[in-house]
Design a protein around this motif. Structure first.
Motif, PDB file in Angstrom:
ATOM      1  N   GLN A   1     -16.052  45.198  32.204  1.00  0.00           N
ATOM      2  CA  GLN A   1     -14.820  45.984  32.200  1.00  0.00           C
ATOM      3  C   GLN A   1     -13.784  45.425  31.244  1.00  0.00           C
ATOM      4  O   GLN A   1     -13.058  46.182  30.579  1.00  0.00           O
ATOM      5  CB  GLN A   1     -14.241  46.048  33.622  1.00  0.00           C
ATOM      6  N   LEU A   2     -13.673  44.110  31.145  1.00  0.00           N
ATOM      7  CA  LEU A   2     -12.679  43.521  30.260  1.00  0.00           C
ATOM      8  C   LEU A   2     -12.941  43.911  28.802  1.00  0.00           C
ATOM      9  O   LEU A   2     -12.023  44.284  28.078  1.00  0.00           O
ATOM     10  CB  LEU A   2     -12.664  41.995  30.415  1.00  0.00           C
ATOM     11  N   LEU A   3     -14.189  43.846  28.379  1.00  0.00           N
ATOM     12  CA  LEU A   3     -14.509  44.229  27.006  1.00  0.00           C
ATOM     13  C   LEU A   3     -14.314  45.721  26.789  1.00  0.00           C
ATOM     14  O   LEU A   3     -13.853  46.148  25.716  1.00  0.00           O
ATOM     15  CB  LEU A   3     -15.945  43.825  26.669  1.00  0.00           C
ATOM     16  N   ARG A   4     -14.624  46.517  27.786  1.00  0.00           N
ATOM     17  CA  ARG A   4     -14.390  47.956  27.657  1.00  0.00           C
ATOM     18  C   ARG A   4     -12.898  48.256  27.558  1.00  0.00           C
ATOM     19  O   ARG A   4     -12.477  49.101  26.765  1.00  0.00           O
ATOM     20  CB  ARG A   4     -15.017  48.711  28.832  1.00  0.00           C
ATOM     21  N   ASP A   5     -12.095  47.537  28.351  1.00  0.00           N
ATOM     22  CA  ASP A   5     -10.641  47.727  28.283  1.00  0.00           C
ATOM     23  C   ASP A   5     -10.118  47.316  26.911  1.00  0.00           C
ATOM     24  O   ASP A   5      -9.238  47.989  26.346  1.00  0.00           O
ATOM     25  CB  ASP A   5      -9.947  46.897  29.367  1.00  0.00           C
ATOM     26  N   LEU A   6     -10.639  46.218  26.374  1.00  0.00           N
ATOM     27  CA  LEU A   6     -10.221  45.760  25.056  1.00  0.00           C
ATOM     28  C   LEU A   6     -10.568  46.792  23.984  1.00  0.00           C
ATOM     29  O   LEU A   6      -9.741  47.102  23.109  1.00  0.00           O
ATOM     30  CB  LEU A   6     -10.869  44.417  24.734  1.00  0.00           C
ATOM     31  N   ALA A   7     -11.774  47.330  24.056  1.00  0.00           N
ATOM     32  CA  ALA A   7     -12.184  48.352  23.092  1.00  0.00           C
ATOM     33  C   ALA A   7     -11.289  49.581  23.200  1.00  0.00           C
ATOM     34  O   ALA A   7     -10.857  50.152  22.184  1.00  0.00           O
ATOM     35  CB  ALA A   7     -13.645  48.729  23.316  1.00  0.00           C
TER      36      ALA A   7
ATOM     37  N   ARG B   1      -4.124  37.737  24.441  1.00  0.00           N
ATOM     38  CA  ARG B   1      -3.931  38.249  25.800  1.00  0.00           C
ATOM     39  C   ARG B   1      -5.270  38.409  26.520  1.00  0.00           C
ATOM     40  O   ARG B   1      -5.400  38.069  27.704  1.00  0.00           O
ATOM     41  CB  ARG B   1      -3.176  39.579  25.724  1.00  0.00           C
ATOM     42  N   TYR B   2      -6.269  38.907  25.793  1.00  0.00           N
ATOM     43  CA  TYR B   2      -7.571  39.100  26.428  1.00  0.00           C
ATOM     44  C   TYR B   2      -8.321  37.783  26.606  1.00  0.00           C
ATOM     45  O   TYR B   2      -9.094  37.642  27.571  1.00  0.00           O
ATOM     46  CB  TYR B   2      -8.397  40.115  25.633  1.00  0.00           C
ATOM     47  N   TRP B   3      -8.111  36.807  25.728  1.00  0.00           N
ATOM     48  CA  TRP B   3      -8.700  35.484  25.972  1.00  0.00           C
ATOM     49  C   TRP B   3      -8.178  34.923  27.283  1.00  0.00           C
ATOM     50  O   TRP B   3      -8.929  34.346  28.071  1.00  0.00           O
ATOM     51  CB  TRP B   3      -8.334  34.518  24.842  1.00  0.00           C
TER      52      TRP B   3
END
Length: 219
Positions: A25-31, A105-107
């Protein structure tokens, strides 16, 4: 059975993505956020299957020291950092505070602050400031294409024997087949591809992942 790499139709690509470990989910949110905030730049982000490949390869190699040239909003750096061995570190080279503010922020949300270091400066300067000893286990080059040869020449000597250098966009959207391209980016990729192929310090393979990915192993 085919002896050539299969050209991917949209349907076959969808099947390929569906049969690999998907981004969380985190990578999908980032994309999604990257596409919303930077629609004209979204193509700079790596493909989901490429991200999974980066994580798996980093884990398989037991990488403790990694370098990324060109971070953008952080998708590939998260994929690499998640694959690092315990105590491993990733150095990210970029020049954009705007793009990398999203990455930072995502890191943090991914719990990777202790594994990632960002240096905002021309990547060649950052690479030249690194120790000359061959200690880097894995590098990923995905920045301005006209700088690829320079990045390569700084990273190959600093890569340990058996270490890996990955280089993105080596197909340049298929335009590498043009005989006399007018686009300087295409010419730069053609020059880099020939340069890497002729380098006796490595063995390499060009993989048909996304826009072409060269995987080179330091001899």
């Amino acid at each position: 059975m085919s002896k050539i790499s299969e050209g991917l139709s949209p349907e076959l690509h969808e099947y390929l993505v569906a049969h690999g470990t998907p981004p969380d989910q985190l990578l999908r949110d980032l994309a999604d956020e990257t596409a919303l905030r930077l629609p004209e730049r979204f193509a700079m982000q790596i493909a989901p299957e490429q991200g999974t490949f980066l994580t798996l390869l980093t884990r398989l190699l037991g990488v403790r020291s990694a370098v990324e040239v060109g971070t953008f909003t952080g998708y590939s750096s998260i994929c690499i950092a998640r694959g690092l061995a315990p105590g491993g570190r990733l150095l990210c080279c970029d020049v954009s505070e705007e793009f990398t503010s999203v990455a930072r922020r995502y890191w943090s949300m991914a719990g990777l602050d202790d594994r990632v270091e960002l240096r905002l400066a021309p990547a060649v300067e950052t690479l030249r400031s690194l120790p000359a000893e061959p200690t880097v286990d894995l590098s990923f080059i995905d920045a301005d294409k006209t700088g690829y040869v320079d990045y390569w020449e700084e990273l190959v000597p600093r890569t340990r024997q058996g270490g890996v250098i990955l280089v993105d966009n080596v197909f340049s959207g298929g335009r590498v087949l043009q005989e006399e391209p007018e686009d300087e980016v295409v010419r730069a990729i053609q020059e880099f591809n020939e340069h890497a192929l002729a380098d006796p310090r490595v063995e390499l393979v060009m993989l048909p992942i996304a826009d072409g990915l060269t995987l080179a192993r330091k001899l």
